[in-house]
Write an enzyme that holds these catalytic residues in place. Structure first.
Site, PDB file in Angstrom:
ATOM      1  N   ASN A  15       0.771  -1.146   0.058  1.00 11.94           N
ATOM      2  CA  ASN A  15      -0.140  -0.128   0.024  1.00 11.94           C
ATOM      3  C   ASN A  15       0.912   1.226  -0.029  1.00 11.94           C
ATOM      4  O   ASN A  15       2.188   1.159   0.456  1.00 11.94           O
ATOM      5  CB  ASN A  15      -1.005  -0.037   1.348  1.00 11.94           C
ATOM      6  CG  ASN A  15      -2.004  -0.949   1.065  1.00 11.94           C
ATOM      7  OD1 ASN A  15      -2.535  -1.406  -0.099  1.00 11.94           O
ATOM      8  ND2 ASN A  15      -2.104  -1.635   2.221  1.00 11.94           N
ATOM      9  N   CYS A  16       0.320   2.301  -0.455  1.00 10.77           N
ATOM     10  CA  CYS A  16       0.931   3.651  -0.287  1.00 10.77           C
ATOM     11  C   CYS A  16       1.587   3.822   0.856  1.00 10.77           C
ATOM     12  O   CYS A  16       1.218   3.668   2.108  1.00 10.77           O
ATOM     13  CB  CYS A  16      -0.005   4.503  -0.379  1.00 10.77           C
ATOM     14  SG  CYS A  16       0.537   6.343  -0.830  1.00 10.77           S
ATOM     15  N   PRO A  17       2.926   4.343   0.687  1.00 10.59           N
ATOM     16  CA  PRO A  17       3.675   4.790  -0.226  1.00 10.59           C
ATOM     17  C   PRO A  17       4.737   3.718  -0.985  1.00 10.59           C
ATOM     18  O   PRO A  17       5.345   4.177  -1.731  1.00 10.59           O
ATOM     19  CB  PRO A  17       4.490   6.022   0.241  1.00 10.59           C
ATOM     20  CG  PRO A  17       4.765   5.489   1.546  1.00 10.59           C
ATOM     21  CD  PRO A  17       3.598   4.390   1.922  1.00 10.59           C
ATOM     22  N   MET A  18       4.489   2.580  -0.636  1.00 13.36           N
ATOM     23  CA  MET A  18       5.525   1.465  -0.976  1.00 13.36           C
ATOM     24  C   MET A  18       5.517   1.351  -2.400  1.00 13.36           C
ATOM     25  O   MET A  18       6.624   1.032  -3.033  1.00 13.36           O
ATOM     26  CB  MET A  18       5.221   0.227  -0.243  1.00 13.36           C
ATOM     27  CG  MET A  18       5.671   0.380   1.357  1.00 13.36           C
ATOM     28  SD  MET A  18       7.203   1.163   1.569  1.00 13.36           S
ATOM     29  CE  MET A  18       8.513  -0.022   0.795  1.00 13.36           C
ATOM     30  N   ASP A  42      -2.849  -1.849  -5.431  1.00 16.92           N
ATOM     31  CA  ASP A  42      -3.122  -0.639  -4.778  1.00 16.92           C
ATOM     32  C   ASP A  42      -3.925   0.358  -5.785  1.00 16.92           C
ATOM     33  O   ASP A  42      -3.256   0.477  -6.637  1.00 16.92           O
ATOM     34  CB  ASP A  42      -2.069  -0.134  -4.106  1.00 16.92           C
ATOM     35  CG  ASP A  42      -2.616   1.359  -3.271  1.00 16.92           C
ATOM     36  OD1 ASP A  42      -3.894   1.500  -3.167  1.00 16.92           O
ATOM     37  OD2 ASP A  42      -1.493   1.870  -2.860  1.00 16.92           O
TER      38      ASP A  42
END
Length: 83
Positions: A15-18, A42
């Site tokens: 999930n954000c920011p990965m 995502d």
């Protein structure tokens, strides 16, 4: 779109920011002219990766598409390193 990717980065389940962080890391390792395919689950990666490419010198967003794998949405992003 039929894009021949030089490398594929699988960030499914992240999930954000990965997705963007891992995209940057993989992108930095490419040579000019190479294409990176990023595969994510995502939905936010559509706008996040587009925004990253727009603000990054040497990054060209070629295409983004939504597909389905095993009943789940998967988002594919194609980025070319231009310099």
């Amino acid at each position: 779109m039929s894009t021949d990717a030089t490398e594929t980065l699988d960030v499914k389940g992240e999930n954000c920011p990965m997705p963007v962080i891992k995209t940057k890391g993989a992108f930095d390792d490419l040579d000019a002219g190479d294409t990176l395919e990023v595969v994510a689950t995502d939905a936010g990666s559509l706008s996040d990766i587009e925004g990253w490419a727009d603000s990054t010198d040497g990054a060209e967003l070629l295409d983004q598409e939504e597909a389905e794998e095993d009943g789940a949405a998967v988002y594919k992003h194609y980025l070319r390193k231009t310099e």
